[in-house]
Structures are given as C-alpha cells and as structure tokens.
Design an enzyme around this catalytic site. Structure first.
Site, PDB file in Angstrom:
ATOM      1  N   LYS A  99      85.254  51.037  78.219  1.00  0.00           N
ATOM      2  CA  LYS A  99      86.235  49.986  78.496  1.00  0.00           C
ATOM      3  C   LYS A  99      85.899  49.135  79.727  1.00  0.00           C
ATOM      4  O   LYS A  99      86.175  47.944  79.775  1.00  0.00           O
ATOM      5  CB  LYS A  99      87.626  50.604  78.689  1.00  0.00           C
ATOM      6  CG  LYS A  99      88.186  51.314  77.471  1.00  0.00           C
ATOM      7  CD  LYS A  99      88.919  50.354  76.599  1.00  0.00           C
ATOM      8  CE  LYS A  99      89.707  50.925  75.446  1.00  0.00           C
ATOM      9  NZ  LYS A  99      89.573  52.277  74.997  1.00  0.00           N
TER      10      LYS A  99
ATOM     11  N   GLU B 173      97.572  45.322  78.086  1.00  0.00           N
ATOM     12  CA  GLU B 173      98.267  46.324  77.280  1.00  0.00           C
ATOM     13  C   GLU B 173      97.322  47.505  77.138  1.00  0.00           C
ATOM     14  O   GLU B 173      96.117  47.372  77.299  1.00  0.00           O
ATOM     15  CB  GLU B 173      98.615  45.760  75.905  1.00  0.00           C
ATOM     16  CG  GLU B 173      97.490  45.805  74.874  1.00  0.00           C
ATOM     17  CD  GLU B 173      96.217  45.075  75.279  1.00  0.00           C
ATOM     18  OE1 GLU B 173      96.317  43.994  75.899  1.00  0.00           O
ATOM     19  OE2 GLU B 173      95.126  45.606  74.993  1.00  0.00           O
TER      20      GLU B 173
ATOM     21  N   SER C  31      81.752  56.901  72.978  1.00  0.00           N
ATOM     22  CA  SER C  31      82.494  55.861  73.691  1.00  0.00           C
ATOM     23  C   SER C  31      83.212  56.364  74.937  1.00  0.00           C
ATOM     24  O   SER C  31      83.452  55.597  75.863  1.00  0.00           O
ATOM     25  CB  SER C  31      83.493  55.194  72.752  1.00  0.00           C
ATOM     26  OG  SER C  31      84.312  56.167  72.117  1.00  0.00           O
TER      27      SER C  31
HETATM   28  C1  PLP Z   1      89.855  52.685  73.624  1.00  0.00           C
HETATM   29  C2  PLP Z   1      88.850  53.617  73.144  1.00  0.00           C
HETATM   30  C3  PLP Z   1      88.325  53.522  71.850  1.00  0.00           C
HETATM   31  C4  PLP Z   1      88.823  52.548  70.839  1.00  0.00           C
HETATM   32  O1  PLP Z   1      88.685  51.217  71.163  1.00  0.00           O
HETATM   33  P1  PLP Z   1      87.584  50.271  70.515  1.00  0.00           P
HETATM   34  O2  PLP Z   1      87.985  48.935  70.949  1.00  0.00           O
HETATM   35  O3  PLP Z   1      87.637  50.470  69.026  1.00  0.00           O
HETATM   36  O4  PLP Z   1      86.281  50.706  71.067  1.00  0.00           O
HETATM   37  C5  PLP Z   1      87.321  54.382  71.491  1.00  0.00           C
HETATM   38  N1  PLP Z   1      86.872  55.333  72.339  1.00  0.00           N
HETATM   39  C6  PLP Z   1      87.360  55.461  73.581  1.00  0.00           C
HETATM   40  C7  PLP Z   1      86.829  56.536  74.464  1.00  0.00           C
HETATM   41  C8  PLP Z   1      88.364  54.622  74.025  1.00  0.00           C
HETATM   42  O5  PLP Z   1      88.837  54.769  75.253  1.00  0.00           O
END
Ligand code: PLP
Length: 403
Positions: free
Chosen positions: A92, A114, A381
């Site tokens: 993020k 948000e 992610s």
């Molecule tokens: C917010 C988040 C996501 C989902 O958001 P995307 O915009 O689809 O990437 C995925 N993995 C993690 C660790 C997140 O914090």
C-alpha cells in the site's frame, strides 16, 4: 513512469473506467488528472518518489525462491515478490507515497482516505505524518472492530479515524462517506484512494505508482533465472497489487497473468467477493467495471475472511484484461486461504497476509501440475501479523485447527 496499457482521454480501459460522478467532482478530478499528467514523467517528481520508496519503505523488495515449499509441492518453482517487507508491511505504501507527493505539489494541506483492512489507512496516516499533513480516515464500523490494532496505529500517527455506520458498515460505506466529505472540502483536501478503483484518474494513477512491483520482479527474475516467469499471480481486492505486478508483463504474451479473488464461505450470493469471476458490468463509486449486484442492481453484500478483499467492484483495468483474455481470474475460498497461510508459515517461516494467502493458495494448487522448470511469481502483498489475532480467535472458537 510511462505506461503500457492503452487508456483513452476520458479514462476508459476499453469500456471500463470513466468518471461517473456528481458534477461538482468533475473539476476536482480534472485538476488531479492534469497534475498527475504533469508530474508522472517529471524527473524531479520521479526522483523524489524513488527516494522515499528506497529510503523510507526499503525498496527494492526481494524476489524470494521458496525452496522448501517448491520441493514439497514437487512442481514449478514458487517465487514470492516480498511486498510484505515494505515499511508498514504491505504494498500500500508505494501508492500513498506517490499520491501524497502529488498532494504536496497541489498545495493541499489535508488528506482524506477510506480503508477496509486498515492497511491503506495506516499507510496514509504514516505518509501524512511524514509530510506534515492532517489526515482523516473513514473506515466501516465492522472493520474498525475487526482491525482494532490498525485503528490504534493510525491514531498513534496522528490521524483521525471516522467509523462509517451506514449499510453493511464495511469498505463500501467508508468510500461513500469519504467521497461525500471530499465534495464539501475539496479546496484544501486531497482524497488519497487506496486501490486501482474509483473514477479516472485514480485507476491509472494507482497502477502507475504500484507498477514498481512488476518492474522490479521482472528485472529480478531475469537476473535469477535468465528469463521471464511463466505465471504472475496476485490476489485481487480492488486490484492494486495485482495490476502493479501485471502491468510490466502485459506486453509479454508468454507470461500468464492470474488474479485470485476471494470465494469466502461459498459461491452463494453474500458469501464471497469474487467480482470478476461471478459479477457483471455495472457502475459503482464513480466508475464502470465488473461488480456484484443485488436484485435491485445495487452493490451486493460481500464477504471474505480478509477485510482487504471484501469489495463488490474491482479496478476497471482488470475488467478490460479479463474481457481481452489477457489475464485470467480465478477464486480461492477462506479454507484454501487459511491452509495456504499455515503452509507458508510452516515451510518458509513467513506469515503471509490473509489477502496474499488467496494468491498463494492458487499457486500451491497450480505448481504441482507444472514441470519443475516452470516459474511462478506470487505477489506476497503483505505480512500476516495484522491477521494473527483473528486466526488465534478462530482457533480458540474451534473454527480452525492449527496444523
Ligand atoms: C489492501 C490489501 C490487498 C487488497 O488490495 P488490492 O488493491 O487488491 O491490492 C491485498 N493484500 C494486502 C496485504 C492488502 O493490504
């Protein structure tokens, strides 16, 4: 930071995207769009962006070969793009740094955002603190409860957290309330959107800032393996980590792109958030994309074990890639995600975010069906520390078993 998927002047990827917003928002969005166009290839802007990615967030993140997991599954090599090692534990921050640097250039003093899982709120609060800006984060009341620690983190960094109490009290309602607040105070306020969704220019902007993931992964794979991966796999909530990984590979037709959505408890309405797999095109939150609709055509109730994935729409570029057949979208259930969560923890000593565990779950299903020379890159992610409390509670209630 040039881009390689075509988007037209009105912000459409094929038929998806656009600006379906109240008239008062159009000039605000157009100002933002002009600012983004002005700075995205500006050397000073890029240098400052790179500075914070490197010195603040710790990039580049490694591409890590899971030798133990690969051996155990007995098929394709599984590499992880370690976005969990970013400052704050997820991808993020790549986006919040980029957007806040734009806000600074626009002379804005306040940030509103948000958040669902709280990860975007935390990343926004952190970068607002870094830039000395005031920050207000809207969060569904249900998510405030599910992600208490993240709420506290935001407050510690000086942000105000506002609980959205309408409707299902999750991410969708938080977006509604944040947008309403923005219209009231747009002169001095920048709306920092957390995923590759929303009206133009957000999807293209977020993709641009997140594309560092795919650029690095490509270079790293070429360096380690001398060739491109066969598969790039990422979980899809709004779609920012996935599009960040995919964008640099879209023109490499031999690389298969796979997005993994949450199928939650079941494929019945209300039990999942598998928008691209089970939804249909429609307009929500200012843009046209696949969405999950109820009987009235309104956004349907959605569910996933991971608060970061339960959104009834998806980034418009993914809808376009799906219709083009360039990317494939599949789903993984809560059960498959928690199995993958434990498996990675126990084979590699890496606790993944529940969101990322959906991508891993699919990779773990796919790997044994492929030759050993094949290469899979999974976007990890985020890290799972934020989810450990939730998993522990599920175990103590008897809903999950520690393997
Ligand atoms: C917010 C988040 C996501 C989902 O958001 P995307 O915009 O689809 O990437 C995925 N993995 C993690 C660790 C997140 O914090």
């Amino acid at each position: 930071m040039s881009n390689n998927v075509t988007i037209d002047a009105n912000g459409f990827f094929g038929e998806y995207g656009g600006q379906y917003v109240p008239e008062q928002l159009l000039p605000i969005l157009n100002e933002l769009s002009a600012t983004f166009e002005k700075y995205k290839d500006d050397p000073d802007f890029i240098q400052e962006f790179q500075y914070y990615l490197t010195k603040y967030s710790g990039r580049p993140t490694p591409l890590y070969l899971c030798s133990n997991l690969t051996e155990e599954l007995g098929g394709a090599k599984i590499y992880l793009k370690r976005e969990d090692l970013n400052h704050l534990g997820a991808h993020k921050v790549n986006n919040t740094i980029g957007q806040i640097l734009l806000a600074k250039r626009m002379g804005k003093k306040k940030i509103i955002a948000e958040t669902g899982a709280g990860q975007h709120g935390v990343a926004t609060a952190a970068t607002a603190a870094l830039m000395g800006m005031k920050c207000t984060v809207y969060m569904g009341e249900v998510d405030v409860e599910r992600q208490k620690l993240n709420v506290f983190r935001m407050r510690m960094m000086g942000a105000e957290v506002v609980a959205a109490k309408s409707g299902q009290k999750t991410l969708k309602e938080a977006v509604d309330e944040a947008l309403a607040a923005w219209v009231q105070e747009a002169d001095d306020t920048f709306y920092l959107l957390g995923s590759a969704v929303g009206p133009h220019p957000y999807p293209i902007m977020v993709r641009t800032f997140q594309s560092v993931i795919g650029k690095e992964a490509k270079e790293q794979c070429l360096e380690d393996e001398g060739r491109l991966p066969d598969f790039c796999i990422a979980c899809v909530g709004g779609g920012s980590n996935a599009i960040g990984l995919f964008s640099d590979f879209v023109d490499d037709k031999e690389v298969k792109l796979v997005g993994v959505e949450p199928s939650g408890r079941s494929l019945k309405d209300g039990d999942h958030a598998a928008t691209l797999c089970l939804g249909e095109p429609g307009i929500m939150h200012g843009f046209n994309s696949y969405m999950l609709k109820d009987n009235n055509g309104d956004p349907a109730p959605v569910y996933s074990i991971s608060a970061g994935l339960d959104y009834p729409s998806v980034g418009p570029e993914h809808s376009h890639l799906k219709d083009l057949g360039r990317a494939e979208y599949v789903h993984a259930s809560d059960k498959e995600a928690t199995d993958a969560f434990f498996k990675l923890s126990q084979t590699e000593g890496i606790i993944p975010a529940l969101e990322s565990s959906h991508a891993l779950a699919y990779a773990m299903k796919l790997a044994p069906t492929l030759d050993k020379e094949k290469i899979i890159v999974v976007n990890l992610s985020g890290r799972g520390d934020k989810d450990v409390g939730q998993i522990e509670e599920m175990i103590s209630r008897g809903e999950l078993k520690l393997p």
